[in-house]
Design a protein around this motif. Sequence first.
Motif, short mmCIF file in Angstrom:
data_model
loop_
_atom_site.label_atom_id
_atom_site.label_comp_id
_atom_site.label_asym_id
_atom_site.label_seq_id
_atom_site.Cartn_x
_atom_site.Cartn_y
_atom_site.Cartn_z
N UNK A 112 90.09 57.29 10.19
CA UNK A 112 88.82 56.78 10.71
C UNK A 112 88.30 55.92 11.61
N UNK A 113 89.86 54.83 11.57
CA UNK A 113 89.81 53.54 11.55
C UNK A 113 89.90 53.48 13.35
N UNK A 114 90.39 54.34 13.47
CA UNK A 114 90.30 55.15 15.68
C UNK A 114 89.17 55.82 16.02
N UNK A 115 88.56 56.53 15.37
CA UNK A 115 87.48 57.32 15.19
C UNK A 115 85.91 56.21 15.73
N UNK A 116 86.21 54.91 15.01
CA UNK A 116 85.13 53.87 14.38
C UNK A 116 85.66 53.30 15.70
N UNK A 117 86.82 53.28 16.21
CA UNK A 117 87.12 51.79 17.06
C UNK A 117 86.60 53.11 18.44
N UNK A 118 87.37 53.84 18.92
CA UNK A 118 86.89 54.96 20.41
C UNK A 118 85.89 55.48 20.22
N UNK A 119 85.54 56.39 19.04
CA UNK A 119 84.53 56.82 18.96
C UNK A 119 83.45 57.71 19.70
N UNK A 120 83.14 56.09 20.74
CA UNK A 120 82.17 56.31 21.44
C UNK A 120 82.32 56.05 22.62
N UNK A 121 83.65 55.85 22.56
CA UNK A 121 83.31 56.40 24.80
C UNK A 121 83.87 57.71 24.58
N UNK A 122 84.88 58.31 23.43
CA UNK A 122 85.72 59.75 23.43
C UNK A 122 85.21 60.65 22.97
N UNK A 123 84.57 61.08 22.81
CA UNK A 123 83.47 62.18 22.22
C UNK A 123 84.34 63.03 21.35
N UNK A 124 85.74 63.34 21.89
CA UNK A 124 86.87 64.76 20.87
C UNK A 124 86.71 63.81 20.15
N UNK A 125 86.71 62.58 19.34
CA UNK A 125 87.36 61.27 18.62
C UNK A 125 86.22 61.74 17.11
N UNK A 126 85.06 61.93 18.02
CA UNK A 126 83.50 62.43 16.80
C UNK A 126 83.79 63.48 15.88
N UNK A 127 85.44 64.13 15.62
CA UNK A 127 84.91 65.31 14.94
C UNK A 127 85.01 65.06 13.63
N UNK A 158 87.26 68.29 29.85
CA UNK A 158 87.58 68.54 28.41
C UNK A 158 86.32 66.77 28.03
N UNK A 159 85.96 65.92 28.80
CA UNK A 159 84.89 65.19 28.32
C UNK A 159 83.83 65.69 28.57
N UNK A 160 83.37 66.01 29.33
CA UNK A 160 82.21 67.49 29.46
C UNK A 160 81.61 68.69 28.89
N UNK A 161 82.86 69.09 28.86
CA UNK A 161 82.93 70.23 27.87
C UNK A 161 82.03 69.77 26.49
N UNK A 162 82.48 68.71 25.83
CA UNK A 162 81.84 68.57 24.67
C UNK A 162 80.91 67.84 24.87
N UNK A 163 79.54 67.99 26.14
CA UNK A 163 78.50 67.66 25.96
C UNK A 163 77.51 68.63 26.21
N UNK A 164 76.34 68.66 25.64
CA UNK A 164 75.11 69.85 26.35
C UNK A 164 74.64 69.50 27.11
N UNK A 165 74.33 70.62 28.44
CA UNK A 165 73.34 70.18 29.90
C UNK A 165 72.16 69.61 29.51
N UNK A 166 72.06 69.50 28.68
CA UNK A 166 70.47 69.12 28.39
C UNK A 166 71.26 67.15 27.80
N UNK A 167 72.30 66.58 27.64
CA UNK A 167 72.23 65.74 27.74
C UNK A 167 72.64 64.67 27.81
N UNK A 168 71.91 64.73 29.48
CA UNK A 168 72.12 63.41 30.97
C UNK A 168 72.64 62.67 30.34
#
Length: 917
Positions: free
Chosen positions: A305-320, A555-565
């Motif tokens: 969780x500490x790494x999720x909070x540190x890096x999750x804003x820019x690394x969407x995969x860590x938001x799992x 991988x980064x783009x696959x985690x984002x919906x098309x309407x989340x421009x």
Amino acid sequence: MDQQQLERTQFSSLYATQVMQNLDGIWQSDYEIDQFSQPLTRQQIATFLKDNLDANSDEATWMRQIRQIRARLMLRWIWQDCNNLTDVRTLTRELSDFADLAVIVAKDFARPALIAKYGEPIGEDDGTVQDLIVIAMGKHGAQELNLSSDIDLIFAFDENGETNGRKCVDVQQFCIAWGQKIIQLLEQVTADGFVFRVDMRLRPWGDGSALALSHAALEKYLIQHGREWERYAWIKARAITGGKKAESLMQMARPFVFRRYVDYSAFAALREMKAMIEKEVMRRNIEEDVKLGAGGIREIEFIVQVFQLIYGGSRFELQDRQCLVALKHLMDDNFIDQQAFDELKHAYLFLRRVEHGIQALEDKQTQSLPQDEQLRTRLIFALNFADWDSFQTELKQKRSRVSYYFDALIQERINAGDEPTVSGELQELQPYLDESSYQRIEAFWQSNAVQRLPSTALKRLKDFWPYLVQAVIDVEQTQTALMRLLPLIESILRRSVYIVMLMENRGALQRLVKMASVSPWICEELSRYPVLLDEFLSMDFELPQRQDLENALRQQLLRIELDQVEDLMRVLRLFKKSNVLSVAASDVLAESPLMRVSDVLTDIAEITVHSALQLAYQMVAKRHGYPLDVNDQRCGLDHLGFSVIGYGKLGGIELGYGSDLDLVFVHHYQEQAETDGTKPISGLEFAMRVAQKFLSLMTTQTLDGRVYEVDSRLRPNGDAGLLVSSLKAFEHYQKHSAWLWEHQALVRARTIAGDGDLNQRIEAIRLEVLTTPREESHVREEVIKMRQKMKDHLGSSKDQQKDGIFHLKQDAGGIVDIEFMAQYAVLAWSGSNPDLAHYSDNVRILQDAAKTGCISSVDAETLTQAYLSERMMSHRLALANQSLQVDATAWRDIRFGVCKLWQRLIDPSSTQDLEGM
């Protein structure tokens, strides 16, 4: 169920034995004993509930039915767990699915009585009926429930309003009553037990506060009052009712949990939480707790969780939400190595299995090892251990490895040691600074920006300053490094988590200082976009491979919906900026070869263009459908019918830092035919919208800047022409209307993204145009005129040349002279030597000119070495933010060689350039 399995269940689980003895006739035909080894899907559990719950029954009957269902399912799960017929992840998923569905059926059962009493709850803004949004927290939210877990819930609703019944109450009161009824239906202990214990303490303000809040009130709380420990809790939050309104609420909460920037302040919250847990463990004497004790489940969760909070804003995969999934992403992103992942994963699964065994004994929410000998015997028998000592040996080994990794990854940051103070640091700096720099530092500390900082941010700055001072004193160019870093420090004053990040990473701070002493460009990039600090400080300074870059962006783009421009734009921008920064660091510190640096910078641009084009195409097609190509084929993602041509440095595989992209767009659609969507448009309009959407994705100015500046003026007819040309129009223009300077530009052109077949046809047109025989005298005349025009407008003035100034790119003997000679070779000689037109980069053109005998190998080598030397210096000057005007004396020999060849190959009359050296 065979006799041995029955004995194991009876022996290891008092709870299961009681269920088997006291419930008669609980097994239906589709849930017979012989199906116990099969996993349950969510739909099967839902069907089971539907078939065994009478929604029209009275409350007491309904409560008895759902409790008996719970008992039947618990027996099944305990039996599977004891007999190794399931695994931790399957079991926790099934338990979580049942919890979701239990909440949903309780919510549905409670609603009619409330509607009858108060009427429907109506929102005051849009007049819609309000639903109760139930948010699952903790292990329930992460779908990791234990055999005897509480469920942590938060109740919310979309907007305030009133009910429309005879007894009118506001929406909040209605939802509070709704939530209270759900809790009673699930939690109340009857003769048949309970369904779930419900814990509501994670709601805003905790116990004593309103049981349900509106979207707006919850948002206000998180923004103004949300505490750091609540961010840990909200990592696992998951809405289980509420539909799109719930999705909107969860999207609102995401920035509270995952900050846009890298957030090392998460360590401060971890310190507090870890200290609280340790104090509670000591107070309750629960060192043997496999969850809260040292090396327990909670420490594994903390690591993740500490790494999720540190890096999750820019690394969407860590938001799992799930611990093991996020742990795997930590390994994939190189935060932990393979061994750490394997050991933490196996420890987590083992400890969770032990936790289940403990809770199966008496259906209690506890993680403490039993002290009673009989219970211990049951536990180790269920866990397949021969005796208590062998179990303890395995348990201690697993917990020791967890403690080791917790200490290595987390504890070293918690126990940072005594922190120095600012006092005396200015005096220590004095010997290294001139007067103006010293005054600049003093002015910084006395500035309004510093004086008006909140107390927490000011303390962080003061704590950080001595470490910065020591780091700059350790490099040779102390003053230079500090003066370049000061704007960066000023830019992050009010986002002081960056200060924390640098203080928590002393080695990274030293690398930053070293880079600052070499490159102001890097410092300026970081000052403008501090979010890049994370990527920069974790770089290994090796040039990335193209495939790795492609995989990372995909991988980064696959985690984002098309309407989340906005999110898509952010990923594109951070991908480009962070990787260009990585190349710059490698260029400076590792002294990577120039050609390799240009290759990677070009790769980054091509990958970004390709991804942006795919996104733009999908966005337009989603709205308007797909166009037809000129052969009546329906275009799609595997056949775009659209291509992007790169010109200039991009086309020539010679990108530098800060280079714009010269792009031309070509389509192959039937321009008048309509697309096949519900909102059809013509093929031409489709192509135009794809190009416009592409440019928007690439060039819109956001908080993260632009991806690239794009120049499309090299298209047919320039600014007066259409943004996108048909293949036919492109071919006609190049063959019949283009000026010779446009054919010069075509030498350095190549397709970089889009439809493969169309790309091949464009390349065929390019080769045909370039290999068309031309009068050499005409080519020479046009090239000389264009070169002189560029010197007059872009080169050094006569006075500057007299003062010994040489512009590396534009003056005689510079980069452009060499580029023009390469282009001249293609246009003048490829009619009889078509191989000259094959490549778009200058070095290989010169090599081919030598291979075909058009110039000597000595001349080709002279031009190549001059070109690489001048480009290498231009890269260095770009990183140093310096002009391309240099001391002419140091470049006399190289310039002389280039000018001599220019005179011999193109312009015999250009003796003045040689005489001036």
